[in-house]
Design an enzyme around this catalytic site. Sequence first.
Site, PDB file in Angstrom:
ATOM      1  N   ASP A  33      88.140  13.069 -46.461  1.00 48.47           N
ATOM      2  CA  ASP A  33      89.459  13.283 -46.906  1.00 48.47           C
ATOM      3  C   ASP A  33      89.849  12.908 -48.438  1.00 48.47           C
ATOM      4  O   ASP A  33      91.088  12.624 -48.674  1.00 48.47           O
ATOM      5  CB  ASP A  33      90.341  12.233 -45.828  1.00 48.47           C
ATOM      6  CG  ASP A  33      89.963  12.362 -44.608  1.00 48.47           C
ATOM      7  OD1 ASP A  33      89.890  13.513 -44.140  1.00 48.47           O
ATOM      8  OD2 ASP A  33      89.862  11.316 -43.782  1.00 48.47           O
ATOM      9  N   ASP A  79      94.848  10.401 -39.950  1.00 49.78           N
ATOM     10  CA  ASP A  79      93.580  11.591 -39.504  1.00 49.78           C
ATOM     11  C   ASP A  79      93.407  11.141 -38.083  1.00 49.78           C
ATOM     12  O   ASP A  79      92.936   9.773 -37.960  1.00 49.78           O
ATOM     13  CB  ASP A  79      92.373  11.475 -40.573  1.00 49.78           C
ATOM     14  CG  ASP A  79      91.673  12.630 -40.272  1.00 49.78           C
ATOM     15  OD1 ASP A  79      92.020  13.460 -39.781  1.00 49.78           O
ATOM     16  OD2 ASP A  79      90.228  12.397 -40.618  1.00 49.78           O
ATOM     17  N   CYS A 120      59.852 -39.082 -75.225  1.00 47.95           N
ATOM     18  CA  CYS A 120      60.257 -40.309 -75.868  1.00 47.95           C
ATOM     19  C   CYS A 120      61.216 -40.353 -76.928  1.00 47.95           C
ATOM     20  O   CYS A 120      61.871 -39.012 -77.046  1.00 47.95           O
ATOM     21  CB  CYS A 120      58.782 -40.625 -76.795  1.00 47.95           C
ATOM     22  SG  CYS A 120      58.554 -39.365 -77.837  1.00 47.95           S
ATOM     23  N   ASP A 153      88.782   8.537 -43.781  1.00 56.03           N
ATOM     24  CA  ASP A 153      87.511   7.879 -43.875  1.00 56.03           C
ATOM     25  C   ASP A 153      86.964   7.898 -45.320  1.00 56.03           C
ATOM     26  O   ASP A 153      86.015   7.091 -45.365  1.00 56.03           O
ATOM     27  CB  ASP A 153      86.487   8.767 -42.814  1.00 56.03           C
ATOM     28  CG  ASP A 153      86.108  10.009 -43.582  1.00 56.03           C
ATOM     29  OD1 ASP A 153      86.716  10.529 -44.728  1.00 56.03           O
ATOM     30  OD2 ASP A 153      85.544  11.029 -42.748  1.00 56.03           O
ATOM     31  N   CYS A 159      61.102 -37.897 -79.720  1.00 56.16           N
ATOM     32  CA  CYS A 159      61.262 -36.511 -79.386  1.00 56.16           C
ATOM     33  C   CYS A 159      62.691 -35.871 -79.424  1.00 56.16           C
ATOM     34  O   CYS A 159      63.116 -34.779 -79.978  1.00 56.16           O
ATOM     35  CB  CYS A 159      60.957 -36.159 -77.866  1.00 56.16           C
ATOM     36  SG  CYS A 159      59.131 -36.773 -77.414  1.00 56.16           S
TER      37      CYS A 159
END
Lengths: 760, 121
Positions: A649, A446, A30, A645, A33
Amino acid sequence: MQSNTKQTKDKAQENEKQALEYLRIQGASCASCVSKIEGALRRVDGVEEAVMNLAQSTVSISGQAPVEAMINAIKAAGYDAESITDSSDEAVLDEKDKADEVYYQRLTREMWIALSLGVPLMLYGLFVGEMTVSTTTERMVWLAVGLLTLGVMFFAGRHFYIGAWKSFVNHSANMDTLIALGTGTAWVYSMFVVLFPALVPEMARHVYFEATAMIIGLINLGLALELKARGRTSEAIKRLIGLQPKTARLIRDGQEVDIAIEDVQLGDRVRVRPGEKISVDGVVVEGRTAVDESMLTGEPMPVEKTAGDEVVAGTINKSGSILFEATRVGKDTALAQIIEMVKRAQNSKPPIGRLADTISGYFVPVVMIIAVLSALVWLNFGPDPRIAFAIVSATTVLIIACPCALGLATPMSVMVGVGKAAEAGVLIRNGEALQTASKVTAMILDKTGTITLGEPKVTHIELALGSDDDAVLQLAASLEAGSEHPLALSIIQSARERGLALAAVENFQAVAGHGVQGVVSGHSLLFGNERLMRDSSIEIDSYIEKAQAMAADAQTPMYFAVDGKLAAIIAVSDPIKDDSIAAIKRLQDAGIRVVMLTGDNRATAKAVADKVGITEYFAEVLPDQKSAKVAELQRQGEIVGMTGDGINDAPALALADVGFAIGTGTDVAIESADITLMRGSLHGLADAIAVSKATLSNIKQNLLGAFIYNFAGVPVAAGVLYPFFGLLLSPVIAGAAMAFSSLTVVTNANRLRFFNAQKH
Amino acid sequence: MIIINLLGLLLIALIAWWFWIYKPDAVLADKNTVTVVVDNGIYEPAKIRLAAGQNTTLRFLRKDPSPCAATVVFADLEISAELPVNKYQEINLPPLAAGEYPFTCQMQMYRGALIVEGNGG
């Protein structure tokens, strides 16, 4: 009543602008509130304002109070509340877009206000009459115009003056300082002419109100256009953030339930149907499907997934329904980490931008000093009316200088370039990596896992003793069970495929770079390269030719000795990735010296190198020698990129000028390298180089443009061309040039969005 | 004319002093948390004194809607953050060694600095 409603609405809008926290209220039904809740919040220390929207049951609060204190206050008032302030990347981005839109509207509104006065004034000056003060009527008219211009300065340019003042008291100076000083000088001088014409020489009784209004209008226009253009520079990150799904379908108590993504816990079982996005990272426990990972890895082909395979958030399930177990959620998912990394990299600066940054730091005061010097020179040596020339030149110098163009030159290009790279599955750690990648002259690849698939398979067994392939393979595989070398895995895999049971190995020992030895079923075994055999005095001479033939066919021959005698040569081959040849050619075409590095023997290395078009290679390199090879090329004066990788390495990647970690799918080694390639293809490497070169050249164009603009524009504005050509820039032209110089930089950076790495 | 010239040179000297030579006081951080307001082209406070070797949280509150204010960059620390308008954005700084660490907007127009003092013990 109407006025009250309007006031409340205005208050709500104002509060909305300042709101720092939003709460959803439960139990408020309400109007009474509303005042109770608002009152309770306003009594909390640090809350400046609280405005409730009853229809939506939300309250927006401004101030600096902690959210817990606010919730407690509401609870004490008899209601319940929860924070609905969303801090997710997407919410932040949404808010940024909204805030930008509000700012854009403001800038365009201010632009129209200023131009609606500036344009007619300028047209009057150009086509109708002189903007001079000679008669009382003219004084009155120009006084009115001056006051209107003051209105424009207040309503359309207030932010420049406030910014300039705040910076000034803070002992700093910025763009606002220059605009405020330039427009302010023009207005103050003009008003002085209007109010005290007798104090000004007759020839100098000119007003410049049009300059003030036009400059404010044009700069607001430039800022508005720049705002729109800047929004486009962050498209890539927006797309990444947009990949994050909002909900997940969990299996709870045998039922499928949709829950918010934030609520997914580790170990939760998630169901994904065809066409749906994977919500969090996980491991498939049931089902089989193909997943489109292109948005993260740049890999166009869908990846097959079955039980045990990893899936990552943001990718799309294409064909089958799967059930997976969540292994990474929230900020830990690969997608969240990628977003974080891209955001971080987008805001980092490559070294090339440092000079511009240093200059930006001193720029504005230097321009102010030049403006004063210019005015002094005109006052001392200029033609009449000296004071008018001095004012025009000082104003024009202040207005034409654009530190923003210098400051924006680098970050805008980095923003777009890093985003563009991310779209291609290339994650660049920072600006420095980006810049160095663009200068790489030698690239070490590599072999295993980079040029080849990294999944070697047994292709041939040449027996030297006995006639039982399986017996040899069983012993060899049993010995290799203790090793983690990729070649060892291929032997074990081959034995498993033949259904051979492995025996226990004793006294296992790896001889780095050469092979392994140990005892299986009472037999003393040696397995490795030629050197290992020779070091152990195993007779292999009669098999050397066969081994060489295998090597010449790009297979890796490994000698297997049982109880001191050669038992077999087992040849293993690691297939070359489909697109390695094309990608290596792209690198070579870009002028990069491509060097292959492998632990394999020379013959195998040569065979693989020949197949992929590489002429230089390092063979029989032990793992700890990889860094030495990087250093060797560096000593030759090369800027070395190392591709590996990212795990085995790591030292070589760290030593290289730029380390590229090549991933397989979404197995991201984000923290280990300068640049991470999300897909296994070497095209990612060529893309990374191409994007970095394009970005650096874009930065150079921007910097060059900004430097030339400022270093040529400021002297011209000061009037260096006047003695030769009688040319002195108008402050209005300077305003337009300044407004569009930073827009040009942002627009040029945006051109990178259309860069296609694959075509370079 | 001489007076005007002298005034001009004085103005130049004042510009140099005000913007480059004068060092404003830094704000001392207490409780390891400092709120920095970003508004009207500046960070406030712009100079923040911190103790070395301590974790510090900076709470940025951007009130300035200009996109120039949208990002704060600590270039030396490789830290950057997007600052939402009218919302707090916390940045957690790792323990720092003594020294000066500038923070700026992307274009270096908004400028601030962390002045870290002490030996970190």
